[in-house]
Design a protein around this motif. Structure first.
Motif, PDB file in Angstrom:
ATOM      1  N   UNK A 142       9.976   0.682  -4.629  1.00 29.05           N
ATOM      2  CA  UNK A 142       9.571   1.568  -3.523  1.00 29.05           C
ATOM      3  C   UNK A 142       9.343   0.804  -2.219  1.00 29.05           C
ATOM      4  N   UNK A 143       9.469  -0.501  -2.249  1.00 33.35           N
ATOM      5  CA  UNK A 143       9.276  -1.294  -1.033  1.00 33.35           C
ATOM      6  C   UNK A 143      10.457  -1.106  -0.085  1.00 33.35           C
ATOM      7  N   UNK A 144      10.225  -1.219   1.237  1.00 37.11           N
ATOM      8  CA  UNK A 144      11.360  -1.180   2.178  1.00 37.11           C
ATOM      9  C   UNK A 144      12.233  -2.408   1.979  1.00 37.11           C
ATOM     10  N   UNK A 203      -4.132   2.636  -3.241  1.00 36.54           N
ATOM     11  CA  UNK A 203      -4.486   1.601  -4.219  1.00 36.54           C
ATOM     12  C   UNK A 203      -5.768   0.857  -3.880  1.00 36.54           C
ATOM     13  N   UNK A 204      -6.394   0.354  -4.931  1.00 37.06           N
ATOM     14  CA  UNK A 204      -7.406  -0.693  -4.775  1.00 37.06           C
ATOM     15  C   UNK A 204      -6.862  -1.906  -5.518  1.00 37.06           C
ATOM     16  N   UNK A 205      -7.352  -3.084  -5.181  1.00 36.01           N
ATOM     17  CA  UNK A 205      -6.799  -4.281  -5.797  1.00 36.01           C
ATOM     18  C   UNK A 205      -7.004  -4.290  -7.319  1.00 36.01           C
ATOM     19  N   UNK A 218       0.834  -1.200   0.000  1.00 34.65           N
ATOM     20  CA  UNK A 218       0.000   0.000   0.000  1.00 34.65           C
ATOM     21  C   UNK A 218       0.874   1.258   0.000  1.00 34.65           C
ATOM     22  N   UNK A 219       1.855   1.266   0.885  1.00 36.90           N
ATOM     23  CA  UNK A 219       2.696   2.457   1.024  1.00 36.90           C
ATOM     24  C   UNK A 219       3.551   2.676  -0.235  1.00 36.90           C
ATOM     25  N   UNK A 220       4.056   1.575  -0.807  1.00 31.79           N
ATOM     26  CA  UNK A 220       4.857   1.700  -2.018  1.00 31.79           C
ATOM     27  C   UNK A 220       4.015   2.239  -3.178  1.00 31.79           C
TER      28      UNK A 220
END
Length: 568
Positions: free
Chosen positions: A444-446, A424-426, A413-415
């Motif tokens: 953008x993921x940690x 986002x929505x799925x 979601x955060x990315x």
């Protein structure tokens, strides 16, 4: 050690506390006199003020002579008319132990049994007696095991343990209170010094000067020194009194074995750590599952469900009974190691009483359902009693899980929000994946520095697990919102999510549906097919492997907690 000697020892230890205070006051007074005679007036005045401040907590400790009264544990008092069989059992055991029965029985919501006595004249005169008995013990023990527990507690009465506890309690309370006074004053002094230095640094920085490092190591040093003196006495006091307490526990165990039988006493000692850990697990993962959302189980089930969980997880409990706590015991623990107590009991000769009173201890209650309901009213806070009650445990699980999936908080979601500036929505996320932008989003993921520096397939292998887990959570939330997901409540295992069956009637494995979406060449077909199904697809729900979200029964059994004085 006899009762008289134990009383004398407790009095001497208590007197030692006051003597230490008098000696320290005398030292301070002597130091002030010498300062007055020989030190410069300005220095002597400052040091005398310090000594007066040191003397204040000493004097307060000396004059706090009242023995702290035990606060009655929260629980449900039961009269003999309410629970005749329980009272009959307690009176019968008291006669066998050779002591008077308690005048009051209070049922509690703890895995614990304890006795207390309102003794007078520093414990030299007996007083009203109370027996505290945890209902979880009744749910998990046999009648023979409960008799051993009760005989142990009543054994403390016959040995005058509860009467002489008043002296010991006073000494411990006085020492700890005085230590707290000195430590609090030391902390306050250090806080003032820190604020003073920080203010000074702020002024220096405003003038363009370099700030100095804040150092409060010297602040409150005199108070901490006084506290250390009392800490040393406290260690002596606790070691001296707790060695007696441990011998009392051994003696009470022997009394229990004599009256209730060797095997019943040993098995009760083995069972209590298991019940303690199980009850903690039950309260965290079942009973309080909905408290964050102000939802409670049905009336009578807040504690009543514990018995159901014990039955459902009986195989797990068998394994736990063989693993007694063997870790080092604190030198200030009033109870000996449970493994040592069990060993001592099991080394006693066989008394041929292995098959006595094997019925459930809960059967001693006249109406267990009523008792469990009334116990909730007695121990739950008023605001908690006002929470919404569900019709059954399944409804509780459904409500909690429905609400837990409403907020999007996964790394994905955060990315996505960082990548697109939108939440986002799925379906929108699947469009982005089909557009070939999954791996740009994944950047953008940690991730670790090693993963961030990786390229190509190596990078994809680094981020695939977190993508899979986050996407799976998003799918669960979407299925829940569309009515395609239900949860199966169970006492035997963690709650299991149930998904609609496929067109062939087979069970749906969510991991197998999500895996193609995060493959090197993403394929969203199976997931889109799942989302297109009608609620209850094919008229039935299929199974899914256990999901790692909040659920009933989701954590391991904890270790046993410390017992109160006199507890088994």
């Amino acid at each position: 050690m006899g009762t008289t000697l134990r009383a004398l020892r407790a009095l001497l230890l208590l007197a030692g506390f006051y003597l230490l205070g008098v000696l320290l006051l005398a030292v301070l007074a002597g130091a002030d006199y010498l300062l007055f005679l020989h030190a410069p007036t300005s220095l002597a005045g400052k040091l005398i003020i310090v000594s007066v401040l040191l003397a204040i907590p000493l004097v307060r400790g000396l004059f706090m002579l009242r023995t702290p009264r035990d606060e009655e544990m929260a629980g449900l008092p039961v009269a003999e008319a309410d629970e005749p069989e329980l009272w009959r059992t307690v009176r019968e055991l008291a006669d066998e132990v050779g002591t008077a029965a308690p005048s009051r029985i209070v049922l509690t919501a703890d895995v614990n049994a304890a006795v207390a006595e309102d003794a007078r004249l520093l414990g030299l005169r007996p007083g009203a007696r109370r027996l505290y008995l945890g209902v979880p013990l009744l749910q998990g023990l046999s009648q023979a095991q409960l008799r051993a527990v009760l005989a142990h507690e009543l054994g403390h009465y016959s040995n005058s343990d509860t009467r002489l506890a008043a002296l010991t309690v006073r000494g411990r309370a006085q020492v700890l209170r005085t230590i707290r006074h000195f430590e609090q004053r030391a902390d306050n002094t250090a806080a003032r010094e820190q604020a003073k230095q920080e203010k000074k640094n702020a002024k220096a920085e405003a003038k363009g000067k370099q700030a100095k490092e804040v150092d409060t190591g010297h602040a409150g040093i005199t108070y901490r020194t006084m506290a250390k003196i009392y800490v040393g006495y406290a260690k002596l006091y606790f070691r001296a009194t707790l060695s007696v307490s441990r011998r009392q526990e051994y003696a009470a165990d022997i009394a229990a074995a004599r009256i209730a039988g060797r095997d019943a006493t040993a098995s009760a000692l083995r069972e209590i750590p298991v019940l303690d850990g199980s009850f903690d697990f039950y309260m965290r993962c079942y009973a309080t599952l909905g408290t964050d959302q102000e939802i409670l189980p049905p009336r009578g089930e807040m504690f009543g469900g514990f018995g159901r969980m014990l039955s459902g997880r009986s195989l797990e409990l068998v394994e736990m009974r063989g693993d007694l706590p063997t870790g080092p015991t604190s030198p200030y623990d009033s109870h000996p190691p449970i493994a040592d107590r069990v060993r001592r009991i099991e080394e006693l000769p066989d008394d041929g009483r292995a098959d006595e009173a094997r019925g459930a201890a809960l059967d001693l209650l006249s109406d267990p359902r009523r008792t469990l309901t009334e116990l909730e009213d007695a121990v739950l806070a008023e605001e908690v009693r006002g929470f919404r009650r569900t019709a059954d445990w399944q409804e509780l699980l459904d409500l909690v899980m429905a609400k837990s999936y409403r907020a999007g908080t996964t790394p994905l979601h955060r990315a996505y929000a960082e990548y697109t500036g939108e939440q986002p929505t799925l379906p929108v996320l699947l469009d982005l994946i089909e557009d070939g932008r999954l791996w740009q989003l994944a950047k953008r993921l940690p991730m670790s520095d090693e993963a961030a520096a990786a390229q190509g397939r190596v990078f994809r292998e680094f981020v695939r697990p977190i993508l899979h887990k986050s996407l799976k959570s998003m799918v669960m939330a979407e299925l829940n919102a569309r009515g395609l997901l239900r949860w199966e409540f169970s006492w035997e295992r963690s709650a299991i999510p149930r998904l609609p069956r496929g067109a062939d009637g087979g069970e749906t494995d969510l991991d197998e549906v999500v895996a193609p979406v995060v493959a090197d060449a993403p394929d969203t077909g199976a997931l889109r097919e799942l989302l297109a199904r009608e609620p209850g697809g094919q008229g039935e729900h299929g199974g899914s492997r256990e999901h790692g979200e909040p659920r009933a029964g989701s954590r391991e059994h904890g270790e046993s907690r410390e017992s109160e004085r006199g507890a088994v």
